[in-house]
Design an enzyme around this catalytic site. Structure first.
Site, mmCIF file in Angstrom:
data_model
loop_
_atom_site.group_PDB
_atom_site.id
_atom_site.type_symbol
_atom_site.label_atom_id
_atom_site.label_comp_id
_atom_site.label_asym_id
_atom_site.label_seq_id
_atom_site.Cartn_x
_atom_site.Cartn_y
_atom_site.Cartn_z
ATOM 1 N N THR A 277 -32.748 -29.833 2.603
ATOM 2 C CA THR A 277 -32.785 -30.215 4.026
ATOM 3 C C THR A 277 -33.276 -31.644 4.228
ATOM 4 O O THR A 277 -33.285 -32.146 5.337
ATOM 5 C CB THR A 277 -33.689 -29.260 4.842
ATOM 6 O OG1 THR A 277 -35.010 -29.327 4.318
ATOM 7 C CG2 THR A 277 -33.172 -27.838 4.787
ATOM 8 N N THR A 278 -33.762 -32.279 3.156
ATOM 9 C CA THR A 278 -34.238 -33.660 3.244
ATOM 10 C C THR A 278 -33.535 -34.479 2.152
ATOM 11 O O THR A 278 -33.013 -33.892 1.200
ATOM 12 C CB THR A 278 -35.764 -33.718 3.035
ATOM 13 O OG1 THR A 278 -36.091 -32.983 1.859
ATOM 14 C CG2 THR A 278 -36.522 -33.137 4.221
ATOM 15 N N HIS B 270 -43.358 -25.328 -0.391
ATOM 16 C CA HIS B 270 -43.862 -26.290 0.598
ATOM 17 C C HIS B 270 -43.541 -25.747 1.989
ATOM 18 O O HIS B 270 -42.794 -24.774 2.119
ATOM 19 C CB HIS B 270 -43.223 -27.672 0.386
ATOM 20 C CG HIS B 270 -41.738 -27.651 0.531
ATOM 21 N ND1 HIS B 270 -40.897 -27.467 -0.541
ATOM 22 C CD2 HIS B 270 -40.934 -27.758 1.619
ATOM 23 C CE1 HIS B 270 -39.643 -27.469 -0.109
ATOM 24 N NE2 HIS B 270 -39.636 -27.641 1.190
ATOM 25 N N HIS C 260 -44.701 -37.542 0.897
ATOM 26 C CA HIS C 260 -43.672 -37.077 1.841
ATOM 27 C C HIS C 260 -44.022 -35.684 2.337
ATOM 28 O O HIS C 260 -43.776 -35.345 3.479
ATOM 29 C CB HIS C 260 -42.296 -37.037 1.173
ATOM 30 C CG HIS C 260 -41.846 -38.364 0.697
ATOM 31 N ND1 HIS C 260 -41.499 -39.366 1.564
ATOM 32 C CD2 HIS C 260 -41.729 -38.877 -0.549
ATOM 33 C CE1 HIS C 260 -41.169 -40.441 0.865
ATOM 34 N NE2 HIS C 260 -41.298 -40.171 -0.413
ATOM 35 N N HIS D 179 -40.727 -22.814 2.311
ATOM 36 C CA HIS D 179 -39.629 -22.859 1.334
ATOM 37 C C HIS D 179 -40.185 -22.639 -0.061
ATOM 38 O O HIS D 179 -41.095 -23.359 -0.477
ATOM 39 C CB HIS D 179 -38.916 -24.221 1.383
ATOM 40 C CG HIS D 179 -38.078 -24.405 2.608
ATOM 41 N ND1 HIS D 179 -37.620 -25.628 3.026
ATOM 42 C CD2 HIS D 179 -37.613 -23.491 3.502
ATOM 43 C CE1 HIS D 179 -36.905 -25.454 4.134
ATOM 44 N NE2 HIS D 179 -36.892 -24.177 4.442
ATOM 45 N N GLU E 204 -37.070 -25.372 10.092
ATOM 46 C CA GLU E 204 -35.835 -26.101 9.805
ATOM 47 C C GLU E 204 -34.643 -25.291 10.301
ATOM 48 O O GLU E 204 -33.776 -25.797 10.977
ATOM 49 C CB GLU E 204 -35.716 -26.318 8.298
ATOM 50 C CG GLU E 204 -36.819 -27.182 7.715
ATOM 51 C CD GLU E 204 -36.471 -28.649 7.746
ATOM 52 O OE1 GLU E 204 -36.897 -29.320 8.704
ATOM 53 O OE2 GLU E 204 -35.800 -29.116 6.826
ATOM 54 N N HIS F 224 -42.631 -26.631 6.260
ATOM 55 C CA HIS F 224 -42.193 -27.559 7.314
ATOM 56 C C HIS F 224 -42.880 -27.057 8.571
ATOM 57 O O HIS F 224 -42.670 -25.914 8.966
ATOM 58 C CB HIS F 224 -40.671 -27.500 7.484
ATOM 59 C CG HIS F 224 -39.927 -27.922 6.248
ATOM 60 N ND1 HIS F 224 -39.429 -29.186 6.072
ATOM 61 C CD2 HIS F 224 -39.622 -27.247 5.114
ATOM 62 C CE1 HIS F 224 -38.837 -29.274 4.888
ATOM 63 N NE2 HIS F 224 -38.934 -28.103 4.284
HETATM 64 ZN ZN LIG Z 1 -38.109 -27.627 2.501
#
Ligand SMILES: [Zn+2]
Length: 289
Positions: A194-195, A87, A62, A113, A100, A89
């Site tokens: 956020t996911t 990680h 992912h 993040h 995000e 985005h």
């Molecule tokens: Zn994140």
């Protein structure tokens, strides 16, 4: 960006928290911002990791995560929060502005993040992730500017983790280099992952000052991880390679059989030659008669 049948709009059906309150990300605009003089600058303990220690960078199918040292933690939050992973985005081919969070409706090129869990109350991140006070995430907005050598310490390993389940070791460095120079100005709010599963468990600190990475760094990340790279995994790639090999082997066998057949034809001709002595015999027999 999350679109398609399993995209953002479908999340609330599958993950009830994704349609609820306290959802992240949000847009920081003047109507919702309020100055809070009680907020302290964060203190980062153990963030300067020696190069002899190594972080594991892994593609879980992912996203690509870099697991951090359990000796890293943050102070000056309601609890002590220990680092777990970081990680990014970074958008995709169709959406180059991948942050995000947004500021006054403006997206940034990417967003880092750094995820921490409440280690005062919970034994690990799994226990903490669905608790209201479970997580604290630091977010850094990334915009395009000059080449960033600190971020490159992670980016240069990305090509080694293009496919699911691939991992690589990254030599330790000072993780604070990834944060902006001004650490005292940030947006703080209570939100969620956020996911999916979107648990409302995150105390967000989004630094106000963005950090710059070069256009080349941003676009090479997007090309390293186009959507299909993260969704498909090395197993699928293996199947494709196996199929190509299968076709090649079939072709090789077909060519070999064809060659064999033409050799056989040649053999029959030879046999015609071998029969010739027999003809002499016949002739001999005829002379006998
Ligand atoms: Zn994140």
């Amino acid at each position: 960006m999350y679109s398609g049948p399993d995209g953002e709009k479908a999340w609330p059906k599958k993950y009830p928290f994704c349609g609820g309150v306290f959802q992240s990300p949000i847009d920081f605009h003047k109507d919702i911002l309020q100055y809070d003089s009680n907020l302290l600058p964060l203190e980062f303990i153990g963030y300067n990791v020696p190069s002899t220690d190594q972080f594991t960078l892994i593609n879980n199918g992912h996203s690509v995560k870099m697991y951090l040292s359990p000796a890293m933690f943050i102070r000056n939050l309601p609890f002590e929060y220990t680092a777990s992973q970081l990680h990014l985005h970074w958008g995709n081919r169709n959406k180059s502005e991948g942050s995000e969070h947004t500021v006054s409706g403006k997206h940034f090129a990417a967003e880092l993040h750094i995820v921490h869990y409440n280690s005062e109350k919970y034994p690990d991140i799994t226990a903490a992730m669905d608790k209201a006070d479970g997580l604290a995430v630091l977010a850094v907005l990334l915009e395009i500017g000059p080449f960033n050598p600190s971020y490159e310490k992670i980016f240069r390993h990305f090509w080694n983790v293009k496919y699911k389940d691939q991992k690589v070791l990254v030599p330790g460095f000072n993780i604070q280099e990834l944060l902006p120079g001004r650490l005292d100005e940030y947006y703080r709010y209570k939100g969620s992952l956020t996911t999916p599963p979107c648990y409302p468990s995150v105390l967000w600190t989004v630094f106000r000052h963005p950090v710059k990475i070069s256009q080349e760094q941003a676009s090479s990340n997007r090309t390293h991880f186009p959507d299909w790279c993260l969704l498909k995994n090395s197993f699928v790639v293996s199947i494709v390679i196996a199929c190509i090999l299968g076709v090649l082997i079939t072709l090789a066998v077909a060519v070999w059989l064809l060659k064999k057949k033409s050799c056989k034809k040649g053999g029959e001709d030879n046999r015609g030659v071998i029969y010739k002595p027999g003809m002499y015999e016949e002739e001999e027999d005829i002379t006998k008669i």
